[in-house]
Every structure is written in structure tokens, then in C-alpha cells.
Design an enzyme around this catalytic site. Structure first.
Site, short mmCIF file in Angstrom:
data_model
loop_
_atom_site.label_atom_id
_atom_site.label_comp_id
_atom_site.label_asym_id
_atom_site.label_seq_id
_atom_site.Cartn_x
_atom_site.Cartn_y
_atom_site.Cartn_z
N SER A 191 50.37 -15.10 -0.07
CA SER A 191 50.62 -14.27 1.08
C SER A 191 51.53 -13.26 0.53
CB SER A 191 51.38 -15.20 2.08
OG SER A 191 51.85 -14.45 3.18
N TYR A 215 49.33 -7.70 4.06
CA TYR A 215 49.73 -7.12 5.27
C TYR A 215 50.01 -5.45 5.13
CZ TYR A 215 50.84 -11.64 7.57
OH TYR A 215 50.76 -12.45 7.96
N THR A 241 44.80 -9.04 6.34
CA THR A 241 44.87 -9.92 7.69
C THR A 241 44.77 -8.52 8.60
OG1 THR A 241 46.18 -11.40 6.88
CG2 THR A 241 46.39 -11.02 9.09
N LYS A 311 40.26 -10.76 7.27
CA LYS A 311 40.71 -12.16 7.87
C LYS A 311 41.36 -11.61 9.26
CE LYS A 311 44.28 -15.70 7.36
NZ LYS A 311 45.25 -15.41 8.55
N HIS A 335 44.91 -16.71 13.42
CA HIS A 335 46.38 -16.98 12.59
C HIS A 335 46.92 -18.22 13.03
CE1 HIS A 335 49.00 -13.82 10.43
NE2 HIS A 335 49.76 -14.77 10.79
#
Length: 481
Positions: A191, A215, A241, A311, A335
């Protein structure tokens, strides 16, 4: 030795009271004890983490115990005898353990869903409405549960989804996660919100299969540099994402005033934002870029040669757009129910995404996977691989790298057993389209209902549709088989 063995799993205050009595008698280290107490009061710590702190305390206080420091029985803290004897049989056992021993603020963060948590809960409940139609006498003495994702083989079709702040669950954080994934020969999606740097994660498990989740922040330079660092370090795919233009409303985090402990940082973003306000999950408020559009896929493609996986897709319209914009994979995801509440469960959304994609890109899924049979159900409906989020954190909270391997191993064993009991020796997408008396297939199982005739045309779905039956009358999102 008596010090460490005597503390067990009690409240911090009681632990420190006992520690204080012992230490004041032995070494007069009251100042260190007060500092430790004040430190723990303000920090988010698993009780197991205290064992590691005690070693540092003993070292700083120059406590001369008879035992060699390398042989101190701090393992009691890291794996207490009465807990190591517990039978960890299924993922629910790890969940119960994590809920009991993680600090409330950490547990609530990991468990949180948006608003009423309906989507979070529906992710799990939706699997319970799916029923198998098993085939008998299929010779499942030899089975192959391996698969390939983007051309790389993994030991079984379960990977580790991107989740943040692994040090809240275990001191080594994402380094332990990377090592466990490599040991189990599966994929780990690291992440952006890791508490270890990309460099530390790579060094912890060299040669492991790693993808990087991104992100996009308002500071585009930050995002660009992350992508380029990940590629240079050997990450093999970029996972964008798409469902967080703003952070969802997670009520328990608001009630708890969630923030990271002072010693814990978002290591990959530590120097990229000015000011001291880190109140939005370790970053300044409104750091994420809400203006991201489909055209930003092209921007990412200009930055990297890595394949791009998108995603957060839940509809056929977005699946078609993803293919049109040249992505190599889609993760059907909501999520973990942490963003928009009242959306579909991911297993329910999977069907229409697979129908829209028609085999042009690989489709994966996360959300709600708690058993090996859940994995088989997702594959039956067209997923190439699934990814687990919260169970990863439960495994880490139990025994770090070893606990996460236990979680993955349980899913692997359950998946193999579910395949065998359903009459499958290979995975759904590896089965032939047509079946006969010598092997499973759709013969004698007519696919009917809105949209399902089209899905039945896909060879990688054809067989397993004969093995799965949805109770559509209980499931408003599903169609009839």
C-alpha cells in the site's frame, strides 16, 4: 527471566506495577519505568509489542540478568504458552484473537466500515447465498491449485490485498507481510499507506512477487516519484485505487480520534507534505486528488512500463472503460466496505464485470473472503485470483510473519479441499468448456437467466457455472443459473 515470565497478558498498568516492584528492588530504574508507562499510555500497542519494549528497557537500564540476552524468554510475550496452545483452525479464530488483544483504536481502524457498515457486512453475507452443485466420481487424487497472474505463477489463487499501517498489528509491519507472501509464493500488493518504505519491503523479501498500490495525491510529483521508485525496486505491477476521491465516513475512527502513534509514519510519504497536521490517516486533510479521471490512466502509462491494474470497479460500464483505456487487470473491490455504503458486495458485482470484460483482461476480486470455499465461488464466477485484506492483519496480530503464513495456509488447504469435494482437479478457468461423463462440465446443466447465456460463452467460466448455484431469490444482485 522471572520478570518477563511473570507479566503475562494483563493490563498495562498492572504489568508496569509488577515490573516496577521487581525493578525497584533489583536495579532502581524508576525513571525508566515512569517513562515507559507514559510512553505506553499514549501509544497504540499490541500487548505483544510490550515484550520488545521491555528488551530495550532492560538494555538501556543495563540490567545484568543471569541469562544470556539472546536467550531471554521474551518469546513468552511474542507467543504466550496458553495462546500458542489454542487451535487456530479457521480465519475466524484469528479474527477473535486480534479483536481480543489489539488495542481498541487499532482494532476499530482495521474493522471499520463506512456509515452503517452494510456493505462491509454484505461482502461476507453474499457468499453464504451461493451454493455448490458438486460432481461425483471425478478422480481428484491429483490436483493442481497453482495459477498465473499477469504471467507469473503463484502457489494458489489468493494474494494479499493492499492495506495500510501494518505496524499497528505487528512491529515489523509490512516487512513481515512481504516475507510471508514470499514464503507462500503468492502476490503481495504493498500500500501507499505502508509504515515501511518500499525499499524496506523489497529488501525484506527479495525476489518475491510484489505489486504497488497507488493513491493519486494533489501533489502529482509525489505520486510520480512513488511509481518510479516502485518500478526501480522491482515491483511488477501498479495497482491504481479508484474509489477514494475522499475518505469514507468511518464512525469509530471519528469517535476514537484515530491518529497514528508519534513513532509511526507513512514512510513513503514522510517528506512530501508540509505542516504538522497529519489528522487524516497520517497525512494532511484533503491530500488525495478528487479530480482524477480516466485520462489519468494515460498519464500513469507515460510514467511507467509496469502493467496497470485498476482497483475499485463494480459495474460493467466502468469495466468496459477500464479495458478501453488499456489496463491489464481489474480488481472488483468496494474497499472492504470502507467507502460508499449500500453498494453491492464484490462477489455480486463480479458477474457483470466478467461479462463486460469477456476475457480481454484478467479480473480479480477482494472483499469478504473468509474460507477456501469462498475462493472457489469467486473463481467459479470468473475471478482469476482473490486478495485478502483484514485476514492479513489478523494473522500479523497473532504471530507476525508466521501468523500470516498460517492464515494463508488455512485458506490454501480449505481451497484444495473445496475443489476436491466439488469434483474439480484443476481450477475453473483451466477446465474445458464441454463436459462429459468422465469430467465436470456444463453438459446437462443449462445456463439460463438474464445475462447468463452470454457468460456461458466464456470457456474459463463454462465448467464452474455447472458447479455453482446462486439462490437468486435471496440475492437482489445476482442472476439465475
Amino acid at each position: 527471566m522471572e520478570l518477563v515470565k511473570g507479566l503475562e497478558h494483563k493490563s498495562y498498568q498492572k504489568c508496569l506495577r509488577e515490573l516496577g516492584v521487581f525493578s525497584l528492588e533489583k536495579r532502581k530504574v524508576r525513571e525508566d519505568l515512569i517513562a515507559l508507562y507514559n510512553y505506553l499510555k499514549g501509544e497504540v500497542y499490541n500487548i505483544r509489542h510490550m515484550g520488545l519494549i521491555l528488551v530495550k528497557l532492560a538494555t538501556s537500564a543495563n540490567l545484568q540478568w543471569e541469562a544470556n540476552p539472546e536467550n531471554w524468554d521474551i518469546y513468552f510475550f511474542l507467543c504466550p504458552e496458553h495462546l500458542s496452545a489454542m487451535a487456530m483452525v479457521c480465519l475466524s479464530d484469528f479474527e477473535a484473537y486480534a479483536k481480543k488483544y489489539l488495542p481498541k483504536i487499532a482494532w476499530d481502524y482495521f474493522a471499520a466500515g463506512a456509515d452503517d457498515c452494510n456493505t462491509r457486512d454484505e461482502n461476507i453475507l453474499a457468499y453464504k447465498r451461493i451454493r455448490f452443485r458438486p460432481r461425483m466420481l471425478q478422480d481428484v487424487s491429483m490436483m493442481d491449485i497453482r495459477t498465473k497472474i499477469l504471467g507469473t505463477e503463484v502457489s494458489f489463487p489468493v494474494g494479499i490485498a493492499p492495506t495500510g499501517f501494518h505496524q499497528l498489528a505487528w512491529p515489523d509491519g509490512e516487512k513481515s507481510t512481504a516475507r510471508a507472501a514470499k514464503a507462500m509464493n503468492t502476490c503481495y500488493i504493498a500500500s501507499t499507506y505502508s509504515t515501511c518504505t518500499l525499499e524496506e519491503i523489497s529488501a525484506a523479501a527479495p525476489g518475491g512477487l510484489r505489486w504497488f498500490q497507488l493513491y493519486i495525491h494533489r501533489n502529482r510529483t509525489t505520486s510520480q516519484q512513488l511509481v518510479q521508485r516502485a518500478e526501480a525496486l522491482g515491483f511488477q505491477a501498479l495497482v491504481l485505487t479508484t474509489d477514494v476521491p475522499y475518505t469514507g465516513k468511518r464512525r469509530d475512527d471519528i469517535r476514537n480520534g484515530f491518529c497514528l502513534p508519534p513513532h509511526m509514519k507513512l514512510k513513503n510519504l514522510e517528506r512530501d507534505f508540509e505542516g504538522d497536521d497529519r489528522s487524516e490517516y497520517g497525512l494532511p486533510p484533503n491530500s488525495l486528488d478528487p479530480s482524477v479521471t480516466w485520462n489519468d490512466i494515460y498519464w500513469l502509462q507515460s510514467l511507467t512500463h509496469l502493467p496497470i491494474i485498476i482497483k475499485g470497479i463494480l459495474t460493467k460500464e466502468d469495466a468496459e472503460l477500464a479495458v478501453r483505456h488499456g489496463v491489464q487487470g481489474i480488481i472488483v473491490s468496494n474497499h472492504g466496505g470502507r467507502q460508499l455504503d449500500e453498494g453491492p458486495a464484490t462477489i455480486d458485482a463480479l458477474v457483470e464485470v466478467v461479462e463486460a470484460v469477456r476475457g480481454r483482461v484478467e479480473v480479480y476480486l477482494d472483499g469478504g473472503i473468509r474460507k477456501g470455499s469462498d475462493v472457489l465461488k469467486a473463481l467459479a464466477l470468473g475471478a482469476k485470483c482473490v486478495f485478502i485484506g483484514r485476514p492479513t492483519l489478523w494473522g500479523l496480530a497473532y504471530k507476525g510473519e508466521e501468523g500470516l503464513q498460517d492464515v494463508l495456509r488455512i485458506l490454501q488447504d480449505e481451497f484444495r479441499l473445496s475443489m476436491a469435494l466439488a469434483g474439480l482437479k484443476v481450477q475453473p478457468h483451466q477446465c474445458p468448456v464441454q463436459g462429459d461423463d468422465h469430467g465436470p462440465g456444463p453438459a446437462g446443466h443449462i445456463v439460463s437467466g438474464t445475462g447468463q447465456d452470454a457468460i456461458g460463452l466464456h470457456s474459463y467460466l463454462g465448467t464452474l457455472l455447472a458447479h455453482v448455484q446462486l439462490a437468486a431469490d435471496q440475492n437482489p444482485y445476482s442472476t439465475h443459473f
